[in-house]
Design an enzyme around this catalytic site. Structure first.
Site, mmCIF file in Angstrom:
data_model
loop_
_atom_site.group_PDB
_atom_site.id
_atom_site.type_symbol
_atom_site.label_atom_id
_atom_site.label_comp_id
_atom_site.label_asym_id
_atom_site.label_seq_id
_atom_site.Cartn_x
_atom_site.Cartn_y
_atom_site.Cartn_z
ATOM 1 N N ASP A 44 -24.417 17.974 11.481
ATOM 2 C CA ASP A 44 -25.637 17.850 12.294
ATOM 3 C C ASP A 44 -25.825 19.084 13.179
ATOM 4 O OD1 ASP A 44 -26.063 15.336 11.274
ATOM 5 O OD2 ASP A 44 -25.544 14.251 13.114
ATOM 6 N N ASP B 271 -32.625 20.940 9.235
ATOM 7 C CA ASP B 271 -32.321 20.412 7.906
ATOM 8 C C ASP B 271 -33.301 20.975 6.875
ATOM 9 O OD1 ASP B 271 -31.473 18.394 5.896
ATOM 10 O OD2 ASP B 271 -33.366 17.420 6.405
ATOM 11 N N GLU C 244 -32.496 18.978 14.843
ATOM 12 C CA GLU C 244 -31.751 18.858 13.584
ATOM 13 C C GLU C 244 -32.691 18.471 12.434
ATOM 14 O OE1 GLU C 244 -29.584 15.331 13.193
ATOM 15 O OE2 GLU C 244 -29.090 15.819 11.112
ATOM 16 N N GLU D 18 -27.033 22.147 11.400
ATOM 17 C CA GLU D 18 -28.472 22.052 11.139
ATOM 18 C C GLU D 18 -29.284 22.251 12.420
ATOM 19 O OE1 GLU D 18 -28.537 19.113 7.245
ATOM 20 O OE2 GLU D 18 -28.737 18.209 9.219
#
Lengths: 232, 232
Positions: free
Chosen positions: B121, B52, B48, B124
Site C-alpha cells: 500500500d 495503484d 494509494e 503505491e
C-alpha cells in the site's frame, strides 16, 4: 481504416491520427486476422492491454480530484461502475465504434459486433492507440468529452446512495429527521424533470434535479453532503 | 515528515517534494490518524487509490514497448507478477519506506510495519503522492530506477517459461531437438554465475546467464526467441 471513420473522429472529437495503422490495429479482431493471413495484421489485444491501464488512470485521477471528501472505498466503488464492460460498451456505441470493427465472417454472423465484451475491448484499444499516437493529453481531451460529463451528471451515482450517506453523516450525534420535498415538475410527460429539496433541522441543505424523483433526491443529498463536508 | 527521509529521497532518487504534506499523507496509516484526532490527518488510502492506477500504467506501457512480440496473455501474466503485493513490498523495503510509515501504537506492536500488505500500500501511495506533486515524468524517473531494471534483469521472468515458448515456436512445423549446454560456471561457490547456450539444428540460437542453471537456460531461450521473432 475507412475514411468515414477518420472523418467522424476528426469532426466529432478533433482527432487526426499520425499513424493510422495504430487505429486499424485497435479495431481488428483476431477472427479478421485469421481470415486474412497474407495481410500480416495484428489484432487489438496488445493495444487493449495498454488502453485498459490508461483508462484506469484517467478515471482514477478524475475521481480523486473531483471528490476530495470521498474515502477510498467510495472512490473504488464509483470507479468500478465506470471502468466496466457495461459502461465502456455504451461509450463505444455512442462513438459509433461498433460500425468500424474488423471482424471475421463467422464472428460477424454470430452477432459479435454488438457484443458488449467486444465493444468494451474496442473502447479500451481505441484509447490505447490514441495514447500511443498522441500521448496522454489527447486521451484526456477525448475522455473529458465522452466519459467525464457522465460522471458529472450522475450517471454512475446509483452505486453511491447519497441519501444513506447523508443520513449517516447527519446522525453522527443522534437522530435527525430528514425530509425530501418535491418542489417542481417541469417538461413534457415523456421528459419530465423533477426538482427536490432536502431539509433537516428546518434548513434546506441541498437541491437536486433528475428525470425521476429518486435521482433528484440522490442529487439533492449529494449536494447537501458536499456542502456540509466543505464546511467541516 | 522526518528530515532523514527527505534526505534519502533527495540523495537516492533526486526527489524533492514541493508539498511535503502529500508525502506525509502517503505514509500515514489510519491507526495513526485515530490516535491523533487533533492533528486532523488523512490516511494514505485515497492517494494509494491513485498510485495503484499510476503504477499499473507505468508497468503496462513499459512491457508493451519492451516486448513488441509478446501477445497480450504474456504481457498480462508478466504485469501480474510485477504489480502485486510481493513485488511492491520488496520495492518499498529496498527504498527504506518501512522506516518512515506513521503507525499507531497498537499496529506497531502487532508488527504491522513489516507486513507486506501495508508495505505494498505504501509503495503505491508514495507513487500517488509523487504523481500529484510532480507529475508523470517524475514518477517515470523513479520507476525507471526502482522497477524497470528488475524487469530487464529477469526478476519476473519466472512466470514466462521461455523454454516452453521456444519449443512451441521451433516445433510449429514438426519435431526439433533442442539442447541446452552449460558453457561456463564462474565466481565463488556461494555466488556462481552459470552461462548456457541453447542449440537447435546445429546452431547456437542464444546464450543466457544466471545464478542457477535453470535461470540461465530460461534466459538463453528468451534471447533465442527474441532473435527468431525479430527475423520473422
Amino acid at each position: 481504416m475507412e475514411q468515414a471513420f477518420l472523418n467522424e473522429l476528426r469532426d466529432n472529437f478533433g482527432i487526426e491520427y499520425h499513424n493510422v495503422d495504430l487505429l486499424t490495429e485497435a479495431f481488428t479482431q483476431s477472427s479478421y486476422v485469421n481470415e486474412h493471413p497474407n495481410l500480416k495484421l495484428q489484432d487489438y489485444q496488445r493495444i487493449e492491454f495498454l488502453g485498459d491501464a490508461v483508462m484506469e488512470l484517467m478515471v482514477s485521477e478524475y475521481l480523486y480530484k473531483k471528490y476530495p471528501n470521498y474515502p477510498e472505498g467510495k472512490l473504488t466503488r464509483l470507479r468500478a461502475a465506470i471502468v466496466c464492460e457495461d459502461s465502456f460498451s455504451a461509450f463505444a456505441r455512442e462513438c459509433h465504434f461498433d460500425r468500424y470493427i474488423k471482424l471475421g465472417k463467422g464472428e460477424e454472423n454470430n452477432g459479435a459486433r454488438q457484443r458488449n465484451s467486444l465493444l468494451c475491448d474496442i473502447f479500451e484499444s481505441f484509447v490505447g492507440s490514441l495514447y500511443l499516437d498522441q500521448g496522454v493529453a489527447a486521451v484526456h481531451r477525448f475522455v473529458a468529452q465522452v466519459v467525464f460529463p457522465k460522471i458529472d451528471n450522475g450517471t454512475f451515482s446509483y452505486v453511491m446512495d447519497h441519501k444513506t450517506n447523508l443520513q449517516e453523516y447527519l446522525q453522527r450525534d443522534g437522530e435527525v429527521e430528514i425530509t425530501y420535498h418535491l418542489i417542481s415538475e417541469t417538461g413534457p410527460a415523456n421528459d419530465t424533470k423533477f426538482t427536490v429539496e432536502v431539509i433537516a433541522h428546518d434548513q434546506v441543505l441541498g437541491r437536486g434535479t433528475g428525470h425521476t424523483k429518486k435521482i433528484a433526491e440522490q442529487a439533492a443529498a449529494e449536494v447537501a453532503l458536499q456542502k456540509l463536508q466543505a464546511d467541516d
